[in-house]
Design a protein around this motif. Structure first.
Motif, mmCIF file in Angstrom:
data_model
loop_
_atom_site.group_PDB
_atom_site.id
_atom_site.type_symbol
_atom_site.label_atom_id
_atom_site.label_comp_id
_atom_site.label_asym_id
_atom_site.label_seq_id
_atom_site.Cartn_x
_atom_site.Cartn_y
_atom_site.Cartn_z
ATOM 1 N N ILE B 52 1.202 -1.065 0.214
ATOM 2 C CA ILE B 52 0.414 0.122 0.029
ATOM 3 C C ILE B 52 1.177 1.313 0.117
ATOM 4 N N THR B 53 1.720 0.704 0.298
ATOM 5 C CA THR B 53 2.666 2.318 0.609
ATOM 6 C C THR B 53 2.756 2.602 -0.277
ATOM 7 N N LYS B 54 3.575 2.136 -1.911
ATOM 8 C CA LYS B 54 4.107 2.810 -3.298
ATOM 9 C C LYS B 54 3.297 3.495 -3.516
ATOM 10 N N ILE B 55 1.632 3.173 -2.891
ATOM 11 C CA ILE B 55 0.715 4.243 -3.950
ATOM 12 C C ILE B 55 0.133 5.371 -3.167
ATOM 13 N N GLU B 56 0.741 5.721 -2.230
ATOM 14 C CA GLU B 56 0.465 6.933 -1.272
ATOM 15 C C GLU B 56 1.382 8.087 -2.031
ATOM 16 N N GLU B 57 0.979 9.240 -1.858
ATOM 17 C CA GLU B 57 2.133 10.344 -1.853
ATOM 18 C C GLU B 57 3.823 9.622 -0.850
ATOM 19 N N PRO B 58 4.939 10.268 -1.184
ATOM 20 C CA PRO B 58 4.822 10.864 -2.525
ATOM 21 C C PRO B 58 5.301 9.847 -3.866
ATOM 22 N N ILE B 59 5.271 8.582 -3.639
ATOM 23 C CA ILE B 59 5.955 7.551 -4.407
ATOM 24 C C ILE B 59 4.550 7.070 -5.244
ATOM 25 N N GLY B 60 3.328 7.301 -5.097
ATOM 26 C CA GLY B 60 2.784 6.948 -5.796
ATOM 27 C C GLY B 60 2.282 8.126 -7.302
ATOM 28 N N LYS B 61 2.550 9.039 -6.768
ATOM 29 C CA LYS B 61 2.430 9.555 -7.732
ATOM 30 C C LYS B 61 3.178 9.494 -9.323
ATOM 31 N N PHE B 62 4.051 9.263 -8.899
ATOM 32 C CA PHE B 62 5.253 8.705 -9.946
ATOM 33 C C PHE B 62 4.672 7.280 -10.739
ATOM 34 N N LEU B 63 4.502 6.297 -9.766
ATOM 35 C CA LEU B 63 4.262 4.843 -9.927
ATOM 36 C C LEU B 63 3.156 4.433 -10.913
ATOM 37 N N VAL B 124 -10.049 -5.575 5.237
ATOM 38 C CA VAL B 124 -9.917 -4.683 6.344
ATOM 39 C C VAL B 124 -9.004 -3.480 5.620
ATOM 40 N N MET B 125 -7.852 -4.073 6.262
ATOM 41 C CA MET B 125 -7.026 -3.070 6.056
ATOM 42 C C MET B 125 -7.031 -2.469 4.775
ATOM 43 N N ILE B 126 -6.711 -3.338 3.546
ATOM 44 C CA ILE B 126 -6.031 -2.849 2.510
ATOM 45 C C ILE B 126 -7.611 -1.499 1.628
ATOM 46 N N PRO B 127 -8.497 -1.605 1.673
ATOM 47 C CA PRO B 127 -9.379 -0.707 1.124
ATOM 48 C C PRO B 127 -9.217 0.235 2.386
ATOM 49 N N VAL B 128 -9.273 0.228 3.854
ATOM 50 C CA VAL B 128 -9.196 1.184 4.449
ATOM 51 C C VAL B 128 -7.889 2.044 4.033
ATOM 52 N N PHE B 129 -6.677 1.266 4.117
ATOM 53 C CA PHE B 129 -5.206 2.443 4.142
ATOM 54 C C PHE B 129 -5.343 2.677 2.924
ATOM 55 N N VAL B 130 -6.174 2.047 1.111
ATOM 56 C CA VAL B 130 -6.341 3.083 0.337
ATOM 57 C C VAL B 130 -7.042 4.241 0.497
ATOM 58 N N MET B 131 -7.984 4.372 0.925
ATOM 59 C CA MET B 131 -8.590 4.975 1.005
ATOM 60 C C MET B 131 -8.367 6.746 1.949
ATOM 61 N N PHE B 132 -7.616 6.270 2.695
ATOM 62 C CA PHE B 132 -7.910 7.001 4.276
ATOM 63 C C PHE B 132 -6.271 7.294 4.497
ATOM 64 N N GLY B 133 -5.003 6.254 3.916
ATOM 65 C CA GLY B 133 -3.565 6.115 3.896
ATOM 66 C C GLY B 133 -3.184 5.248 5.019
ATOM 67 N N THR B 134 -2.003 5.116 5.303
ATOM 68 C CA THR B 134 -1.150 4.544 6.190
ATOM 69 C C THR B 134 -1.763 5.054 7.001
ATOM 70 N N GLN B 135 -2.113 6.359 7.756
ATOM 71 C CA GLN B 135 -2.447 6.431 8.887
ATOM 72 C C GLN B 135 -3.286 7.240 9.496
ATOM 73 N N SER B 136 -4.615 5.979 8.584
ATOM 74 C CA SER B 136 -5.396 5.519 9.449
ATOM 75 C C SER B 136 -5.466 4.607 9.869
ATOM 76 N N VAL B 137 -4.096 4.210 10.838
ATOM 77 C CA VAL B 137 -4.119 3.051 11.374
ATOM 78 C C VAL B 137 -5.177 2.471 12.456
ATOM 79 N N GLY B 138 -5.170 3.750 13.033
ATOM 80 C CA GLY B 138 -6.161 3.703 14.257
ATOM 81 C C GLY B 138 -7.824 3.301 13.554
ATOM 82 N N ILE B 139 -8.416 4.040 12.246
ATOM 83 C CA ILE B 139 -9.362 3.078 12.322
ATOM 84 C C ILE B 139 -9.440 1.587 11.568
ATOM 85 N N PHE B 140 -8.118 0.918 10.982
ATOM 86 C CA PHE B 140 -8.229 -0.168 11.224
ATOM 87 C C PHE B 140 -8.558 -1.048 11.818
#
Lengths: 283, 201
Positions: B52-63, B124-140
């Motif tokens: 999931i980390t690779k699709i987040e900013e800043p890496i995701g923009k280039f990816l 559960v983890m993947i859609p939560v992190f894709v939608m809200f970012g890996t900072q949303s570990v609390g939501i997960f």
């Protein structure tokens, strides 16, 4: 190759409007100050951002509908984004080989050698210049038809910038390729680009061939009195300077012949940015 | 999908210190006899986070300028941790069966359960992190806790331990859980794909 028709994108306090065409076989520059909308324009063209209105086509296809095969014909460089920093160029080569059918590891290695990229050094440990070279090698190695380079020379010294511009000139020796390149250092683009767009506060305000700007346009240095006396024709715009005003005109030869007493200089693309940032452009 | 898998694999093997740590932990858990029930699930969560980390900013923009579709990206986000979890599950099962051969049926059930639990966690983890970012570990973790507690109370609130054990010894329960897992995965993948299609940088 790229076509934007009536494109609009709105953010709080900022609106981008764009109509432009980039044909195949050209190098087009986008100049403008920081925050003028260059990067937003590039994100829209690459489908990383969705326009609120208008059509964006790349390879005559809606940008949202580009297939993986069409995307394989594009190479992109961003100043603030790239591969994960824990990777080194060797690992990047292995990854690219899996993405692109036309990728050649040998050619990638040669390109890295030409750009003096250290293959075993992690990207996060590289200097700004080395990382920029590594990004360019990754973007070029699969022989894209379209290169989109957002500030590829940002933060680089003059040697690194000249290396990169040299590689791009070599890249364009193959017919049918196009480059869309942005920079806030307009002079970087003068030796490279065929035509240039200037973007100011989200709008494309100026477009002409670079050759015309450098070889035909003129920059008049006028006192306040001379502004009243000279019959100004073909004016692009003017901006204030100490003790007077600088006027950008489309035909410097006219002024050199008819007003030999005037100071008529050859302008640079940086003067265009100054004009739109500090001065007033004619409609 | 091959390119994305290669990307995640290269990121994983570039972190040599981390690999040594995980290897050491695996050996400790094998020694304690709890590796089969814990490690596959643990690694699946780690691998999902890497993916999931690779699709987040800043890496995701280039990816996202690279030639892949959102559909193949969505597949890869699940396939990468699942394949990793299964491979480590096989290795851990083999290692623990060599270490304690008499307990191999238990180890097998533990490994399969661990992979199944890992699949539920990443669903559960993947859609939560894709939608809200890996900072949303609390939501997960909130969602997981709510689902486990809520589901547990609803199903087993009136039962004692013996009744619960009897419930799970029914072979049809295994099939029902597998079917439920497939449904959860399908819903998760659909939500993830929609989030990826709407992703902007």
């Amino acid at each position: 190759m790229i076509q934007l028709n009536n494109v609009e994108k709105m953010y709080p306090g900022f609106k981008l409007e764009a109509d432009l065409q980039i044909p195949a076989g050209t190098i087009t520059g986008i100049i403008g100050v920081n925050g003028s909308g260059k990067s937003t324009l590039f994100r829209l063209i690459l489908g990383l951002e969705k326009a609120d209105r208008g059509d964006i086509e790349v390879f005559e296809t809606d940008v949202d509908k580009l297939s993986a095969k069409q995307k394989a014909k594009i190479g992109a460089v961003f100043p603030d984004s790239g591969f994960n920093g824990v990777l080194d160029p060797k690992a990047v080569g292995k990854i690219l080989a899996r993405f692109y059918p036309d990728f050649s590891l040998d050619e990638y290695n040669k390109l890295c050698q030409r750009l003096s990229v250290k293959m075993d050094q992690r990207l996060e440990k590289m200097s700004t210049g080395q990382r920029a070279r590594a990004k360019l090698a990754a973007a070029l190695a699969h022989h894209p038809e379209l290169l989109i380079l957002d500030e590829p020379t940002s933060g680089l010294d003059v040697v690194a910038r000249n290396d990169i511009l040299g590689v791009l000139q070599t890249y364009m020796e193959t017919p049918g390729r196009s480059i869309l390149i942005s920079s806030h250092i307009a002079s970087d683009l003068e030796s490279l680009c065929d035509d240039v767009y200037l973007i100011h506060e989200g709008k494309l305000r100026f477009h002409d061939e670079v050759g015309s700007v450098l070889d035909e346009y003129g920059l008049l240095s006028l006192s306040d009195k001379q502004v009243q006396e000279v019959d100004l024709r073909g004016v692009v715009g003017s901006f204030p300077t100490t003790g007077g005003v600088k006027v950008l005109v489309r035909d410097r030869n006219y002024y050199r012949e008819n007003y030999p007493e005037l100071v008529v200089d050859k302008p640079s693309l940086d003067h265009l940015i100054e004009l739109y940032e500090y001065g007033k452009a004619e409609k | 999908m091959k390119g994305l898998m290669e990307y995640d694999w290269q990121v994983l093997i570039s972190r040599k210190n981390w690999l040594v740590l995980i290897g050491g932990l695996a050996i400790c858990y094998i020694g304690m006899g709890t590796a089969c029930g814990f490690f596959p699930m643990f690694l699946m969560i780690i691998l999902a986070k890497i993916a999931i980390t690779k699709i987040e900013e800043p890496i995701g923009k280039f990816l996202f300028t690279l030639p892949f579709t959102c559909k193949s990206c969505a597949y890869e986000l699940y396939a990468y941790p699942l394949i990793g979890g299964m491979l480590i599950g096989i290795m851990i099962f083999a290692a623990t069966s060599i270490y304690a051969p008499a307990d191999w049926p238990t180890h097998l059930i533990e490994t399969i359960s661990s992979i199944g639990t890992g699949l539920v966690m990443i669903s559960v983890m993947i859609p939560v992190f894709v939608m809200f970012g890996t900072q949303s570990v609390g939501i997960f973790f909130g969602v997981v806790l709510a689902a486990v507690l809520g589901g547990g109370i609803m199903m087993f609130g009136d039962m004692d331990l013996a009744q619960i054990m009897q419930f799970f010894s029914n072979p049809w329960i295994g099939w029902a859980l597998a079917a439920l897992l497939i449904v959860i995965l399908a819903i998760s993948w659909t939500v993830t794909l929609k989030a990826l299609n709407n992703k902007t940088f």
